[in-house]
Scaffold this motif. Structure first.
Motif, PDB file in Angstrom:
ATOM      1  N   VAL A   1       0.934  -0.918  -0.079  1.00  0.00           N
ATOM      2  CA  VAL A   1      -0.025   0.018   0.043  1.00  0.00           C
ATOM      3  C   VAL A   1       0.825   1.410   0.042  1.00  0.00           C
ATOM      4  O   VAL A   1       0.544   2.157  -0.633  1.00  0.00           O
ATOM      5  CB  VAL A   1      -0.982  -0.019   1.258  1.00  0.00           C
ATOM      6  N   SER A   2       1.864   1.205   0.766  1.00  0.00           N
ATOM      7  CA  SER A   2       2.774   2.362   0.891  1.00  0.00           C
ATOM      8  C   SER A   2       3.377   2.657  -0.376  1.00  0.00           C
ATOM      9  O   SER A   2       3.833   3.794  -0.914  1.00  0.00           O
ATOM     10  CB  SER A   2       3.738   2.390   2.270  1.00  0.00           C
ATOM     11  N   ALA A   3       3.905   1.499  -1.088  1.00  0.00           N
ATOM     12  CA  ALA A   3       4.623   1.633  -2.413  1.00  0.00           C
ATOM     13  C   ALA A   3       3.850   2.291  -3.426  1.00  0.00           C
ATOM     14  O   ALA A   3       4.185   3.133  -4.375  1.00  0.00           O
ATOM     15  CB  ALA A   3       5.204  -0.065  -2.706  1.00  0.00           C
ATOM     16  N   LEU A   4       2.472   1.701  -3.401  1.00  0.00           N
ATOM     17  CA  LEU A   4       1.509   2.226  -4.564  1.00  0.00           C
ATOM     18  C   LEU A   4       1.259   3.798  -3.981  1.00  0.00           C
ATOM     19  O   LEU A   4       1.235   4.605  -5.271  1.00  0.00           O
ATOM     20  CB  LEU A   4       0.357   1.311  -4.201  1.00  0.00           C
ATOM     21  N   TYR A   5       1.144   3.974  -2.795  1.00  0.00           N
ATOM     22  CA  TYR A   5       0.803   5.502  -2.639  1.00  0.00           C
ATOM     23  C   TYR A   5       2.126   6.364  -2.987  1.00  0.00           C
ATOM     24  O   TYR A   5       1.765   7.306  -3.680  1.00  0.00           O
ATOM     25  CB  TYR A   5       0.366   5.917  -1.118  1.00  0.00           C
ATOM     26  N   ARG A 181      -1.375   9.330 -20.524  1.00  0.00           N
ATOM     27  CA  ARG A 181      -0.725  10.056 -19.459  1.00  0.00           C
ATOM     28  C   ARG A 181      -1.324  11.090 -18.591  1.00  0.00           C
ATOM     29  O   ARG A 181      -1.433  12.117 -18.708  1.00  0.00           O
ATOM     30  CB  ARG A 181       0.431  10.842 -20.052  1.00  0.00           C
ATOM     31  N   ASN A 182      -1.962  10.330 -17.690  1.00  0.00           N
ATOM     32  CA  ASN A 182      -2.960  10.885 -16.606  1.00  0.00           C
ATOM     33  C   ASN A 182      -3.033  10.178 -15.452  1.00  0.00           C
ATOM     34  O   ASN A 182      -2.583   8.863 -15.468  1.00  0.00           O
ATOM     35  CB  ASN A 182      -4.497  11.111 -17.368  1.00  0.00           C
ATOM     36  N   ARG A 183      -3.528  10.753 -14.398  1.00  0.00           N
ATOM     37  CA  ARG A 183      -3.577  10.079 -13.125  1.00  0.00           C
ATOM     38  C   ARG A 183      -4.239   8.834 -13.173  1.00  0.00           C
ATOM     39  O   ARG A 183      -3.897   7.965 -12.312  1.00  0.00           O
ATOM     40  CB  ARG A 183      -4.025  10.844 -12.015  1.00  0.00           C
ATOM     41  N   THR A 184      -5.481   8.703 -13.735  1.00  0.00           N
ATOM     42  CA  THR A 184      -6.184   7.482 -13.848  1.00  0.00           C
ATOM     43  C   THR A 184      -5.622   6.350 -14.375  1.00  0.00           C
ATOM     44  O   THR A 184      -5.456   5.219 -13.878  1.00  0.00           O
ATOM     45  CB  THR A 184      -7.717   7.808 -14.567  1.00  0.00           C
ATOM     46  N   LYS A 188      -3.878   2.677 -12.746  1.00  0.00           N
ATOM     47  CA  LYS A 188      -3.975   1.316 -13.148  1.00  0.00           C
ATOM     48  C   LYS A 188      -2.737   0.720 -13.249  1.00  0.00           C
ATOM     49  O   LYS A 188      -2.568  -0.609 -13.233  1.00  0.00           O
ATOM     50  CB  LYS A 188      -4.779   1.369 -14.423  1.00  0.00           C
ATOM     51  N   VAL A 189      -1.742   1.359 -14.148  1.00  0.00           N
ATOM     52  CA  VAL A 189      -0.530   0.925 -14.251  1.00  0.00           C
ATOM     53  C   VAL A 189       0.279   0.305 -13.039  1.00  0.00           C
ATOM     54  O   VAL A 189       0.688  -0.760 -12.786  1.00  0.00           O
ATOM     55  CB  VAL A 189       0.541   1.836 -15.026  1.00  0.00           C
ATOM     56  N   SER A 190       0.573   1.500 -12.106  1.00  0.00           N
ATOM     57  CA  SER A 190       1.217   1.158 -10.664  1.00  0.00           C
ATOM     58  C   SER A 190       0.328   0.041  -9.976  1.00  0.00           C
ATOM     59  O   SER A 190       1.015  -0.671  -9.384  1.00  0.00           O
ATOM     60  CB  SER A 190       1.040   2.450 -10.170  1.00  0.00           C
ATOM     61  N   GLY A 191      -1.091   0.393  -9.779  1.00  0.00           N
ATOM     62  CA  GLY A 191      -1.720  -0.377  -9.111  1.00  0.00           C
ATOM     63  C   GLY A 191      -1.744  -2.062  -9.729  1.00  0.00           C
ATOM     64  O   GLY A 191      -1.479  -2.962  -8.797  1.00  0.00           O
ATOM     65  N   GLY A 192      -1.621  -2.229 -11.073  1.00  0.00           N
ATOM     66  CA  GLY A 192      -1.581  -3.677 -11.469  1.00  0.00           C
ATOM     67  C   GLY A 192      -0.075  -4.180 -11.328  1.00  0.00           C
ATOM     68  O   GLY A 192      -0.091  -5.445 -10.953  1.00  0.00           O
TER      69      GLY A 192
END
Length: 269
Positions: A1-5, A181-184, A188-192
């Motif tokens: 969670v901390s890495a994703l954040y 190239r946007n937050r959403t 998805k990329v980082s969460g996946g």
């Protein structure tokens, strides 16, 4: 969670400040002096990691190739199967060209193959573990389900390193297609990425523990000790060597950028 954040915080800072790399963001937020300090830290950190990669290659690759070549004495192999010679060949003909690309996007195919190699290794671990668990040799009492102690904290740096990639994150974000190239889409990329890595680490750690019970946590070494003649295990060791080789350029990328800027484009006071 901390890495994703933290990955998403970095991208948000990059978007808000308009900076297109990690070191540029540091310079913008903390000033020129801290930018120089940061670059030195990145060079030292990445150099240490890359050195470790070369050592791992020398530990994994020669033994497998010597086994396939029918070498009886691992302590006195032919020069072309020795650790130093194989390390030099890998560095000169594979690692060096991969580290010479001008864009991190050029490493996408090598990274894709590295992902395939990790999937193969994970599949081999699962297959051999399920076969063992379903056999009469399996002794559930050997496993320790809870083992609290100071050794737990020694695994924290490994976990943190495994879920890293923050130094390269802004550069990777900049390589996304303009429409993505946007937050959403970055979420998805980082969460996946974090979810898939966590799943792979969990599966490999749990099931390899049941099958091999490595005392020092070295799964590959334990696999080769328990199943030295298993071709699937041997190939999985080779695949993990490939993963290390292809991970080297990704770690060398920020080191090269920081070193070039320190030497050829020094920060003006």
């Amino acid at each position: 969670v901390s890495a994703l954040y933290s990955l998403n915080v970095l991208i948000e800072c990059s978007i808000q400040t308009g900076q297109k790399s990690y070191d540029q963001l540091v310079r913008h937020v903390l000033g020129n002096t801290m930018a120089v300090v940061f670059k030195v830290i990145v060079v030292l950190y990445c150099f240490g990691v890359c050195t470790g990669y070369v050592i791992i290659i020398g530990d994994l690759l020669p033994e497998i190739l010597q086994t396939w070549a029918g070498v009886d004495d691992y302590n006195s192999p032919p020069f072309y199967l020795s650790k130093i010679f194989l390390q030099m060949i890998i560095i000169i003909f594979i690692i060096s060209p991969l580290c010479s690309f001008s864009s991190i996007d050029s490493l996408k195919y090598a990274s894709a193959f590295a992902v395939f190699a990790v999937m193969y290794f994970t599949l081999v671990v699962l297959i051999r573990s399920f076969q063992y668990i379903g056999s009469d040799e399996f002794e559930a009492s050997r496993a320790q389900y809870f083992n609290w102690g100071a050794a737990i904290f020694s695994g924290i740096p490994i976990i943190a390193f495994a879920l890293g990639g923050h130094v390269q994150s802004i550069s990777v974000y900049q390589e996304l297609q303009p429409g993505k190239r946007n937050r959403t889409d970055w979420l998805k990329v980082s969460g996946g990425m974090i979810a898939s890595l966590s799943l792979v680490y969990l599966l490999v750690s749990v099931f390899s523990y049941y099958r091999y019970l490595p005392d020092d946590g070295n799964i590959l070494e334990a696999m080769l000790v328990y199943d030295p003649s298993d071709v699937l295990v041997q190939v999985s060791s080779l695949m993990m060597t490939v993963v290390v080789v292809l991970s080297y350029p990704l770690m060398a990328w920020p080191m090269r950028q920081s070193f070039e800027q320190l030497v050829f484009d020094p920060v003006q006071p």
